[in-house]
Structure formats: C-alpha cells, structure tokens
Design an enzyme around this catalytic site. Structure first.
Site, mmCIF file in Angstrom:
data_model
loop_
_atom_site.group_PDB
_atom_site.id
_atom_site.type_symbol
_atom_site.label_atom_id
_atom_site.label_comp_id
_atom_site.label_asym_id
_atom_site.label_seq_id
_atom_site.Cartn_x
_atom_site.Cartn_y
_atom_site.Cartn_z
ATOM 1 N N GLY A 1 0.692 -1.310 0.072
ATOM 2 C CA GLY A 1 0.113 -0.029 -0.080
ATOM 3 C C GLY A 1 1.008 1.207 0.071
ATOM 4 N N ASP B 1 10.723 -7.072 -1.525
ATOM 5 C CA ASP B 1 9.311 -7.966 -1.214
ATOM 6 C C ASP B 1 9.360 -9.313 -1.398
ATOM 7 O OD1 ASP B 1 6.233 -8.343 -0.659
ATOM 8 O OD2 ASP B 1 6.057 -6.104 -1.114
ATOM 9 N N SER C 1 -7.035 -9.451 -2.719
ATOM 10 C CA SER C 1 -7.379 -8.318 -1.567
ATOM 11 C C SER C 1 -6.438 -7.124 -1.387
ATOM 12 C CB SER C 1 -7.390 -9.090 -0.258
ATOM 13 O OG SER C 1 -6.126 -9.474 0.133
ATOM 14 N N ASN C 2 -5.518 -7.168 -2.180
ATOM 15 C CA ASN C 2 -4.085 -6.240 -2.129
ATOM 16 C C ASN C 2 -4.588 -5.173 -3.181
ATOM 17 O OD1 ASN C 2 -1.739 -8.593 -2.371
ATOM 18 N ND2 ASN C 2 -2.430 -7.798 -0.721
ATOM 19 N N LEU C 3 -5.441 -5.380 -4.033
ATOM 20 C CA LEU C 3 -5.838 -4.570 -5.116
ATOM 21 C C LEU C 3 -6.633 -3.255 -4.621
ATOM 22 C CD1 LEU C 3 -6.480 -7.016 -7.920
ATOM 23 C CD2 LEU C 3 -4.383 -5.938 -7.433
ATOM 24 N N ASP D 1 4.089 -3.604 6.509
ATOM 25 C CA ASP D 1 3.260 -3.468 7.428
ATOM 26 C C ASP D 1 3.503 -4.333 8.533
ATOM 27 O OD1 ASP D 1 3.031 -5.806 5.956
ATOM 28 O OD2 ASP D 1 1.159 -5.911 5.534
ATOM 29 N N CYS E 1 -1.138 -2.671 11.172
ATOM 30 C CA CYS E 1 -2.035 -2.384 10.111
ATOM 31 C C CYS E 1 -2.392 -3.596 9.560
ATOM 32 C CB CYS E 1 -1.720 -1.489 8.916
ATOM 33 S SG CYS E 1 -0.955 -2.308 7.357
ATOM 34 N N CYS F 1 -1.646 -13.139 21.507
ATOM 35 C CA CYS F 1 -1.654 -12.260 22.496
ATOM 36 C C CYS F 1 -2.844 -10.960 22.465
ATOM 37 C CB CYS F 1 -0.669 -11.550 23.083
ATOM 38 S SG CYS F 1 0.304 -10.528 21.989
#
Ligand SMILES: [Zn+2]
Length: 376
Positions: free
Chosen positions: A48, A69, A76-78, A137, A195, A336
């Site tokens: 992002g 990366d 779901s990234n788009l 992230d 995030c 946790c």
C-alpha cells in the site's frame, strides 16, 4: 547535442522533456534532476505504501530503485496497492512492480530483492542505497529497518497506516535526529498500530506513500525541511494533519549515547517469524485445515478470562519457557492482545526448534474483524 550530454549521468533530450516540470522549478532544475538520476532509493515493501512511493519516485526520475518484497499479489491487495492490476494476481510483487515501473519510466534501473528483509540481510540491503523508504506493514520489520538504517547511517523515511490514520517520520544520520526507537522504545511497542488487523481505507496508504516519496525526493535534493523529530499524523476521517515533536533519547538502544544494539542478531530476528492476520487464521480454521496447527494464547489469566479463541491453549508468556513441552506437535500460532507478546513467544519457541506463526494484531485485531471472541 549539448556538451553536458556527454557527461555520465547528464540529461538527454528525452529526459529534458520528461522532467520539464521539474526543470522549471528553481529548487530542482537541471542540477537537481541530474542529482536524482544519480540517486538510489530502497523501498522496503511494494504494498500500500510502497506502491505510490515507487510510482512517484520512478516518475520523478530517481535513477535506481531497489524493491524488497517476497510476497505475491493477492486479490485483496488491489483495493490499495496501485502498482498491481487484476492480471498480476499470483505474481511476485517485486517482479510485477518492476514491470509496471519500467512501463512508467524505462530509464530507471530497478533492482528486485525478492526476499524477506531479515537481520541477516538488512544492513547489506540498506547500505548501498542513498535513502530507504519503509513501507512494511510488519512491526518487527519496521524496527529492523530502523536499526539497519541507524547502524549503516542511511536516511530513512518511515510510515505506518491503521484504519483511517497514517503516521510518518524521517530520520537522518546527523547525530541529533531521533529514530523510530526513540519514539517507540521496546516495551512500548504495543502502542504502535499494526495495520495487519481490521482494515484500512484504500486511499490512506496513497496519501502516506506519496508523503514518503516527497520526503525521499527532498532528502536526495537537499531541499526544504524534512520530518525530523516530528511525527506527522494524518486522520482521513477529519481530514486533518497533526504534528508531534519528539527528541532523541540519550538512552535509545540503537541511536543513544551508549547504544547496546550495535549489530543485528539473526537469532533474535523477529522479522523472520511468519505472521498471519486475523483473516488468514480465520480462513485456515474455517477451511478445516487445522491438522497440525496449535493455537497458544500467551496473555495473562485476567485477559484470558475476558474471551479467547475456541480451541486455544493458555500459557502466559512468563511461563512459556518452562512449559514448551506441553504444546502438542505442529505449527504453533501464538496469540496475545495486540501481537507483540506473541512475537516474543514465537522467538522463544523458535529457539527450541518449533515452527511458529505470530497472530498479528492479536485478539484486538481478531475482535475488530470478527467481533470479540467468546468468554468462557
Ligand atoms: Zn533512537
């Protein structure tokens, strides 16, 4: 042809057209643009934040971009990772990003580091670049990038996003500027929003990643006033920017007067630990793919009483080293409240040879996505 065109790194005619709006700025001009052409930026993460940052840095003519990366493009990234399109689903993010950036600006050199940033490679990766842009992230990676930059004296532009809020800061090796650990020393890590949980407004990283690109360009050009000792907080819901000043801590473990973190220890490498967010855990559980998966909740008893994930075992973090043998065989998902103590648990168990996964965002992240887990 002008005489400058023969000098290495000088701008050619096409570049003068491409960067005409930069050349028209007195603060950049031909000298500044040539400087950008000879500069390099390492982007940690092409998600992002990294997407807009990389697009603008490539468009701006930064001569060499490094992309770290190890992930692949997911549907779901788009919603926010604008480097990628539907056709890239399943491809390596770093490779897909390289292709897209070269379409935008074929004169830029792109180096793909299709790997996870770890304690073993972090210093080596950052040392060869002029500026580091951290768009990860993962909290553990954010600390690792900070430490590597401080140790290698590489300027760092850091940002993080959470739901509707973003934050950004810049560090430079001038001996005065506070680092990320000065802002969030170990032990207070839980206050840093991760995030990986709940969700994020798709355009939010667009704003923050663009700010990171702005900071990187200013550092490379040596213009303006970077975000040094200032934490910028952006709230998309109220459309407001706030600034918080902070100072270098003389007791900071990495940039303080007597640093104790003087090299990166691969055996203490939190960034190398696998992590899942609540969605990943939920889809694994609902897919019935739970053979060999053990969930261990390491919160304190009073927290455990308020609600827990069905099927999880309870071993408070303080007791974990003595009770590792109680954990059945298989991959262990540590849980946790916010995902920080569970990271320590992963480290402890990993040292005993266990295959571990950290639930990023912890119970809070789970609650934000699916509602609070049931109390007994
Ligand atoms: Zn510091």
């Amino acid at each position: 042809m002008t005489p400058q065109a023969h000098e290495p790194g000088a701008l050619n005619g096409a570049e003068r057209s491409r960067y005409a709006r930069h050349l028209a700025l007195a603060e950049i001009g031909e000298a500044g643009q040539t400087r950008l052409k000879r500069s390099s930026v390492l982007l940690v993460g092409t998600g992002g934040l990294g997407s807009p940052a990389a697009l603008y840095l490539a468009a701006a003519g930064v001569g060499h971009l490094g992309l770290v990366d190890f992930d692949t493009v997911d549907l779901s990234n788009l919603q926010r990772q604008v480097l990628f399109g539907t056709a890239q689903i399943g491809q390596s993010k770093a490779e897909a990003a390289r292709e897209r950036l070269l379409q935008l600006n074929p004169t830029v050199q792109i180096t793909v580091h299709n790997t996870r940033l770890t304690a073993a490679n972090a210093r080596q990766l950052v040392e060869t670049y002029d500026v580091i842009v951290d768009g990860t992230d993962r909290l553990a990676t954010r600390y690792l990038v900070n430490d590597a930059c401080v140790l290698e004296r590489r300027p760092l532009v850091s940002a993080a996003i959470h739901r509707f809020e973003g934050q950004a800061m810049t560090w430079v090796p001038d001996g005065k500027t506070p680092c990320y650990r000065c802002l969030f020393p170990a032990g207070e890590q839980a206050v840093v929003p991760s995030c990986a949980d709940a969700g994020v407004l798709g355009v939010l990283p667009g704003v923050m990643g663009s700010l990171q690109a702005t900071e990187a360009l200013k550092l490379l050009l040596n213009i303006g006033k970077p975000l040094l000792g200032r934490l910028l907080v952006y709230d998309a819901l109220s459309l407001s920017f706030q600034e918080f000043s902070f100072r270098r801590r003389t007791d900071c473990i990495v940039c303080g007067d007597h640093p104790t973190l003087t090299h990166l220890e691969p055996e203490n490498d939190m960034a190398a630990i696998d992590s899942w967010d609540a969605q990943q855990l939920a889809s694994t559980l609902s897919g019935g793919n739970i053979d060999g998966l053990v969930m261990v909740d390491v919160r304190e008893p009073y927290e455990w009483e308020t609600g827990r994930l069905p099927g999880s075992l309870h071993i408070p973090l303080g007791q974990l080293p003595g009770r590792l043998a109680e954990i059945p065989d298989g991959r262990v998902v540590f849980i946790c409240a916010g995902g920080v103590r569970s990271l320590s648990a992963c480290r402890i168990a990993a040292q005993s040879g266990r295959d571990t996964i950290n639930l990023e965002g912890g119970i809070y992240g789970w609650a934000a996505a699916f509602g609070p887990p049931p109390a007994p």
